[in-house]
Design a protein around this motif. Structure first.
Motif, PDB file in Angstrom:
ATOM      1  N   GLU A   1       0.770  -1.279   0.151  1.00 22.91           N
ATOM      2  CA  GLU A   1       0.001  -0.061  -0.140  1.00 22.91           C
ATOM      3  C   GLU A   1       0.925   1.320   0.085  1.00 22.91           C
ATOM      4  O   GLU A   1       0.159   2.361  -0.314  1.00 22.91           O
TER       5      GLU A   1
ATOM      6  N   ASN B   1      -0.427   5.019  -1.174  1.00 22.54           N
ATOM      7  CA  ASN B   1      -0.431   6.145  -0.069  1.00 22.54           C
ATOM      8  C   ASN B   1       0.213   7.373  -0.584  1.00 22.54           C
ATOM      9  O   ASN B   1      -0.015   8.560  -0.303  1.00 22.54           O
TER      10      ASN B   1
ATOM     11  N   ASN C   1      -1.656   9.287  -3.065  1.00 24.01           N
ATOM     12  CA  ASN C   1      -2.741  10.019  -2.539  1.00 24.01           C
ATOM     13  C   ASN C   1      -2.269  11.264  -1.875  1.00 24.01           C
ATOM     14  O   ASN C   1      -2.985  12.136  -1.725  1.00 24.01           O
ATOM     15  N   GLU C   2      -1.175  11.055  -1.136  1.00 23.69           N
ATOM     16  CA  GLU C   2      -0.601  12.407  -0.398  1.00 23.69           C
ATOM     17  C   GLU C   2      -0.376  13.210  -1.138  1.00 23.69           C
ATOM     18  O   GLU C   2      -0.526  14.464  -0.915  1.00 23.69           O
TER      19      GLU C   2
END
Length: 448
Positions: free
Chosen positions: A59, A63, A66-67
């Motif tokens: 993941e 992640n 997305n950040e």
């Protein structure tokens, strides 16, 4: 691993950076790339350009993506590739140039310049946004500006001048302003105001001074006129305070040779006016010394043009004020193709004068030109007071020591001491008797 090895071999650059871990600086670099030409961040490389790998799980990379998306505005969507070398994971995050700039992270805006991230100023942010839409500050209207602030007589003068140069403009001044986008929806643009202001304005202030030393000013003035009028205002002041030589050729008209190539000085002045950042609170400043002239202008070079690019003619003209530049070009005052700096340099070279100096100063740009007469050759031997004495003698070769004392602001005894030194090193001589003779500055003295 060929791709990673190739990237490491290239080293960090305008489009490539290495990081040991994903962190806030990674996002800042992606923002800087998006505001420039795009680029890649390679994660898992230390500051010695060695592969150390990065700890990730299934993941982790998603992640990170997305950040990046959540901490940028407008949101950036980074592409990710994962590579493995000797069980070490390396992640490459890539972004393309963003079409509508600027992009920010946590309210900060970065631009990639060379191999580092540059935090943008407010002025740079505005310029970047305007360039995204192929426009500039002077194109926009000012809510405080009114048509009454514009001189239509000045507009007509420009129409007449363009027609004299071969144009076929039959419009009245108001129609001319509208057709040239200087007046839009009844609102006055900044360009129209600067070009045709009816009255003097603080926005255009150019301070000018003739300096005896760095702190002693012999003469000063300022111009706050419209920017077309300012060209002659500045040139007239410069001519007033530099030397002129009359060369007798035998022709009906003698030749005038100025201390500096006037056309090059004119080019510098026009560049100042066209490329000035009129949003800055700073004024343009011109300082004339015995052996140099300094031209300071608010507004630095565009971030994609270095001083070396200027000197080597490796740049495309990027006018800060596009509408103003267009009007100056239509009047034959500038070319749009960025050849002005080259012409300035070549003009000084043709006169066997030192090359002009170009440099960033604080929030602006300065051009310094130098003279090659006796004042520039002997600055290591001759003091500022002595340079002033020689300049005064050039203007009046029968000037007395008492008059020189007043002009230089030192005692008459000091004047005599300085004259004795100038005579001793061969820069000054007395022609004729002490009472009825005159002084002569030895202009062709060679500084050994």
């Amino acid at each position: 691993m060929n791709k990673i090895s190739a990237l490491i071999a290239k080293g960090e650059s305008k489009t490539l950076e290495f990081k040991s871990n994903f962190n806030t600086e990674t996002i800042e670099t992606l923002v800087a790339f998006a505001n420039a030409k795009g680029g890649q961040v390679v994660i898992g490389i230390n500051n010695k350009n060695e592969i150390i790998g990065v700890n990730i799980n299934p993941e982790s990379v998603q992640n990170w993506i997305n950040e990046v998306k959540n901490k940028t505005q407008p949101s950036l969507y980074a592409d990710a590739e994962i590579f493995t070398d000797n069980n070490k994971k390396i992640v490459v995050l890539s972004v393309s140039e963003y079409p509508i700039k600027p992009v920010s992270t946590k309210g900060k805006y970065f631009l990639r310049i060379s191999n580092s991230n540059h935090l943008l100023t407010i002025s740079e942010l505005v310029d970047m946004h305007l360039r995204t839409f192929n426009t500039s500050w002077d194109f926009h209207t000012g809510p405080h500006l009114k048509l009454e602030d514009i001189s239509l007589d000045k507009v007509q003068t420009i129409i007449d001048e363009r027609n004299r140069l071969g144009g076929k403009i039959q419009d009245d001044p108001l129609t001319f302003l509208i057709k040239n986008e200087l007046l839009r929806d009844g609102a006055v643009t900044h360009a129209a105001y600067l070009l045709f202001a009816k009255n003097n304005t603080l926005i255009t202030t150019i301070e000018m001074g003739r300096f005896q030393t760095d702190i002693v000013i012999k003469d000063s003035t300022r111009t706050q006129a419209d920017i077309l009028t300012q060209i002659n205002d500045v040139i007239d002041f410069v001519k007033k305070h530099i030397n002129k030589e009359i060369i007798i050729t035998g022709d009906p008209q003698n030749t005038q040779r100025w201390q500096y190539p006037i056309e090059a000085i004119r080019e510098i002045v026009i560049n100042m006016i066209v490329h000035r950042d009129y949003r800055s609170a700073s004024d343009s400043i011109i300082k004339i010394y015995n052996n140099r002239i300094e031209f300071y202008n608010p507004g630095c070079l565009p971030e994609n043009i270095s001083i070396n690019d200027l000197l080597e003619n490796r740049y495309r003209s990027t006018p800060r004020n596009k509408l103003i530049a267009e009007q100056f070009k239509s009047l034959g005052l500038i070319e749009k193709y960025g050849s002005g700096i080259r012409r300035i340099i070549e003009s000084f070279k043709a006169e066997n004068l030192p090359a002009p100096k170009f440099e960033h100063i604080s929030d602006g740009f300065m051009v310094t030109v130098f003279t090659d007469d006796v004042t520039s050759k002997v600055t290591d031997k001759v003091t500022d007071n002595q340079l002033t004495i020689m300049a005064a003698i050039r203007e009046n070769d029968t000037i007395t020591t008492a008059e020189l004392a007043i002009k230089v602001n030192i005692s008459q005894r000091k004047i005599k001491e300085n004259i004795a030194k100038l005579k001793a090193i061969g820069f000054l001589e007395r022609v004729g008797s002490p009472k009825s003779g005159h002084w002569k500055v030895i202009e062709n003295h060679k500084n050994n």
